[in-house]
Design an enzyme around this catalytic site. Structure first.
Site, PDB file in Angstrom:
ATOM      1  N   GLY A  12       0.825  -1.212   0.000  1.00  0.00           N
ATOM      2  CA  GLY A  12       0.000   0.000   0.000  1.00  0.00           C
ATOM      3  C   GLY A  12       0.852   1.252   0.000  1.00  0.00           C
ATOM      4  CB  ALA A  13       4.302   1.847  -0.960  1.00  0.00           C
ATOM      5  NE  ARG A  37      -5.427  -2.481  -5.612  1.00  0.00           N
ATOM      6  CZ  ARG A  37      -6.628  -2.202  -5.142  1.00  0.00           C
ATOM      7  NH1 ARG A  37      -7.642  -3.007  -5.411  1.00  0.00           N
ATOM      8  NH2 ARG A  37      -6.847  -1.120  -4.419  1.00  0.00           N
ATOM      9  NE  ARG A  38      -3.673   3.584  -6.656  1.00  0.00           N
ATOM     10  CZ  ARG A  38      -4.200   4.480  -5.811  1.00  0.00           C
ATOM     11  NH1 ARG A  38      -4.844   5.532  -6.293  1.00  0.00           N
ATOM     12  NH2 ARG A  38      -4.077   4.326  -4.515  1.00  0.00           N
ATOM     13  CG  ASP A  63      -5.090  -7.810  -5.719  1.00  0.00           C
ATOM     14  OD1 ASP A  63      -5.277  -7.774  -4.480  1.00  0.00           O
ATOM     15  OD2 ASP A  63      -6.020  -7.760  -6.543  1.00  0.00           O
ATOM     16  CB  SER A 143      -8.194   1.105  12.431  1.00  0.00           C
ATOM     17  OG  SER A 143      -9.182   2.119  12.527  1.00  0.00           O
ATOM     18  CE1 TYR A 156     -10.792  -0.328   7.516  1.00  0.00           C
ATOM     19  CE2 TYR A 156     -11.582   0.978   9.359  1.00  0.00           C
ATOM     20  CZ  TYR A 156     -10.576   0.628   8.482  1.00  0.00           C
ATOM     21  OH  TYR A 156      -9.342   1.227   8.575  1.00  0.00           O
TER      22      TYR A 156
HETATM   23  P1  NDP Z   1      -5.056   5.070   1.149  1.00  0.00           P
HETATM   24  O1  NDP Z   1      -6.309   4.755   0.418  1.00  0.00           O
HETATM   25  O2  NDP Z   1      -4.420   6.394   0.950  1.00  0.00           O
HETATM   26  O3  NDP Z   1      -3.955   3.924   0.886  1.00  0.00           O
HETATM   27  C1  NDP Z   1      -4.314   2.574   0.813  1.00  0.00           C
HETATM   28  C2  NDP Z   1      -3.200   1.823   0.121  1.00  0.00           C
HETATM   29  O4  NDP Z   1      -3.526   0.422   0.095  1.00  0.00           O
HETATM   30  C3  NDP Z   1      -2.995   2.263  -1.317  1.00  0.00           C
HETATM   31  O5  NDP Z   1      -1.615   2.362  -1.575  1.00  0.00           O
HETATM   32  C4  NDP Z   1      -3.618   1.140  -2.125  1.00  0.00           C
HETATM   33  O6  NDP Z   1      -2.902   1.020  -3.348  1.00  0.00           O
HETATM   34  C5  NDP Z   1      -3.319  -0.057  -1.233  1.00  0.00           C
HETATM   35  N1  NDP Z   1      -4.179  -1.201  -1.500  1.00  0.00           N
HETATM   36  C6  NDP Z   1      -5.527  -1.288  -1.324  1.00  0.00           C
HETATM   37  N2  NDP Z   1      -5.959  -2.494  -1.725  1.00  0.00           N
HETATM   38  C7  NDP Z   1      -4.869  -3.194  -2.134  1.00  0.00           C
HETATM   39  C8  NDP Z   1      -4.660  -4.479  -2.676  1.00  0.00           C
HETATM   40  N3  NDP Z   1      -5.685  -5.339  -2.863  1.00  0.00           N
HETATM   41  N4  NDP Z   1      -3.419  -4.855  -3.006  1.00  0.00           N
HETATM   42  C9  NDP Z   1      -2.372  -4.013  -2.826  1.00  0.00           C
HETATM   43  N5  NDP Z   1      -2.497  -2.772  -2.326  1.00  0.00           N
HETATM   44  C10 NDP Z   1      -3.744  -2.364  -2.003  1.00  0.00           C
HETATM   45  O7  NDP Z   1      -5.416   4.871   2.700  1.00  0.00           O
HETATM   46  P2  NDP Z   1      -4.507   4.905   4.027  1.00  0.00           P
HETATM   47  O8  NDP Z   1      -3.110   5.227   3.727  1.00  0.00           O
HETATM   48  O9  NDP Z   1      -5.251   5.753   4.990  1.00  0.00           O
HETATM   49  O10 NDP Z   1      -4.664   3.393   4.490  1.00  0.00           O
HETATM   50  C11 NDP Z   1      -3.574   2.562   4.796  1.00  0.00           C
HETATM   51  C12 NDP Z   1      -3.981   1.627   5.927  1.00  0.00           C
HETATM   52  O11 NDP Z   1      -4.298   2.397   7.087  1.00  0.00           O
HETATM   53  C13 NDP Z   1      -5.225   0.786   5.660  1.00  0.00           C
HETATM   54  O12 NDP Z   1      -5.006  -0.508   6.184  1.00  0.00           O
HETATM   55  C14 NDP Z   1      -6.324   1.486   6.456  1.00  0.00           C
HETATM   56  O13 NDP Z   1      -7.345   0.606   6.846  1.00  0.00           O
HETATM   57  C15 NDP Z   1      -5.534   1.984   7.640  1.00  0.00           C
HETATM   58  N6  NDP Z   1      -6.088   3.087   8.407  1.00  0.00           N
HETATM   59  C16 NDP Z   1      -6.445   4.267   7.809  1.00  0.00           C
HETATM   60  C17 NDP Z   1      -6.943   5.310   8.590  1.00  0.00           C
HETATM   61  C18 NDP Z   1      -7.395   6.592   7.996  1.00  0.00           C
HETATM   62  O14 NDP Z   1      -8.244   7.283   8.609  1.00  0.00           O
HETATM   63  N7  NDP Z   1      -6.875   7.012   6.844  1.00  0.00           N
HETATM   64  C19 NDP Z   1      -7.008   5.183  10.039  1.00  0.00           C
HETATM   65  C20 NDP Z   1      -6.629   3.895  10.555  1.00  0.00           C
HETATM   66  C21 NDP Z   1      -6.153   2.918   9.756  1.00  0.00           C
HETATM   67  P3  NDP Z   1      -3.499   0.611  -4.772  1.00  0.00           P
HETATM   68  O15 NDP Z   1      -4.908   1.148  -4.842  1.00  0.00           O
HETATM   69  O16 NDP Z   1      -2.556   1.265  -5.729  1.00  0.00           O
HETATM   70  O17 NDP Z   1      -3.433  -0.874  -4.807  1.00  0.00           O
HETATM   71  C1  8X3 Z   2      -9.928   4.429   9.761  1.00  0.00           C
HETATM   72  C2  8X3 Z   2     -10.469   5.240  10.881  1.00  0.00           C
HETATM   73  O1  8X3 Z   2     -12.613   5.965  12.078  1.00  0.00           O
HETATM   74  O2  8X3 Z   2     -12.728   5.643   9.682  1.00  0.00           O
HETATM   75  O3  8X3 Z   2      -9.482   3.197  10.209  1.00  0.00           O
HETATM   76  O4  8X3 Z   2     -12.606   3.758  11.143  1.00  0.00           O
HETATM   77  S1  8X3 Z   2     -12.186   5.128  10.940  1.00  0.00           S
END
Ligand code: NDP
Ligand code: 8X3
Length: 255
Positions: A12-13, A37-38, A63, A143, A156
């Site tokens: 997820g970078a 994926r991107r 993925d 989270s 979730y």
């Molecule tokens: P973003 O949507 O900005 O990033 C999510 C990342 O996950 C993207 O790089 C996406 O890349 C990747 N991803 C999603 N599905 C897949 C897949 N099937 N295979 C590979 N990569 C995947 O969100 P965040 O940075 O906020 O989220 C990162 C993590 O933090 C998640 O686990 C989320 O649940 C958690 N989180 C987020 C919070 C928030 O409020 N933002 C709070 C608490 C936790 P691509 O689409 O290119 O594959």
């Molecule tokens: C993301 C934070 O509050 O949307 O994990 O569940 S919240």
């Protein structure tokens, strides 16, 4: 023995926390394996970080829901960089805000397969490389949703309670090895998370209206700090929220 330049794999970078972690850890001299994926986004980031910090960066499409894809990505990353020391199982998403009985299969599967199965697949593939190196650190990204359930978040929240359980189990399972296990558990943070969840940029903007949410770099800094602590110190769990968020249900919004 701690390597001078740890090799860190981040799923997820391509945006949000994962991208911020890549930037922060590259600046610390870590070599990186970036997955999502991107691929176009990862390749641009890899070029930028290599030029800026002189570190090695492998960018690979993955993925995390798919076993073959994860195994191929991890093997290629370890082969290209000469091993792995740190795994950050960050890829994840929320999809929709449905009540439990309304949740479509598509959203149910997206969350459980990515947030639970994808994390298992990533760590399962990566752990042998940490064992081979004799030093490692595994990060789960949980989270507040894994601590306190809320309406419209049943699946979730279940997935993030699952992340919490997996982090606890794994810590017990690797006890006795020099492998630390940390779960960093953020509250609301402004990334692409809400755009993905709500499938609307306007609705996503409204989530953070009047609030000063966490930024991706705040969460990346938590990971960096846990990683840089001495080897005998393991942060099990780090619950981190913005000052405006006292709990999942109590958020201070300015007019
Ligand atoms: P973003 O949507 O900005 O990033 C999510 C990342 O996950 C993207 O790089 C996406 O890349 C990747 N991803 C999603 N599905 C897949 C897949 N099937 N295979 C590979 N990569 C995947 O969100 P965040 O940075 O906020 O989220 C990162 C993590 O933090 C998640 O686990 C989320 O649940 C958690 N989180 C987020 C919070 C928030 O409020 N933002 C709070 C608490 C936790 P691509 O689409 O290119 O594959
Ligand atoms: C993301 C934070 O509050 O949307 O994990 O569940 S919240």
């Amino acid at each position: 023995m701690r390597p001078e330049h740890p090799i860190v794999l981040i799923t997820g970078a391509s945006s949000g926390f994962g991208e911020a972690m890549a930037r922060l850890l590259a600046a610390q001299g870590c070599h990186l394996a970036l997955g999502a994926r991107r691929l176009d986004r990862l390749e641009a980031l890899a070029t930028e970080l290599t030029q800026a910090h002189g570190v090695k960066v492998f960018a690979g499409q993955v993925d995390t829901r798919d076993t073959a894809s994860v195994n191929a990505f991890v093997a290629a990353a370890a082969g290209s960089l000469g091993g792995l020391h740190v795994l950050i199982a960050n890829a994840g998403l929320a999809s929709g805000t449905f009540k439990m009985w309304e949740t479509p299969d598509e959203d149910l599967e997206a969350m459980m397969r990515t947030n639970v199965e994808g994390v298992v697949k990533t760590i399962r593939a990566g752990l042998p490389h940490l064992r081979k190196a004799g030093w490692g650190h595994i990060f789960f990204i949980g989270s507040t949703a894994g601590h306190q359930p809320y309406e419209g978040g049943s699946v979730y929240c279940a997935s993030k309670f699952g992340v919490k359980a997996m982090a606890h189990s794994l810590r017990l399972e690797v006890n006795g090895e020099q492998i630390r296990v940390t779960s960093v558990d953020p509250g609301m943070a402004e990334t692409e998370f809400s755009n993905v969840r709500l499938k609307s940029d306007d609705k996503a903007k409204a989530v953070y209206q009047g609030v000063q949410p966490l930024k991706a770099y705040d969460v990346a800094e938590c990971v960096r700090w846990c990683l840089m602590l001495p080897d005998h110190v393991n942060i099990d769990e780090m619950l981190v929220k913005c000052t405006d968020q006292a709990s999942v249900h109590k958020l201070h919004r300015r007019a």
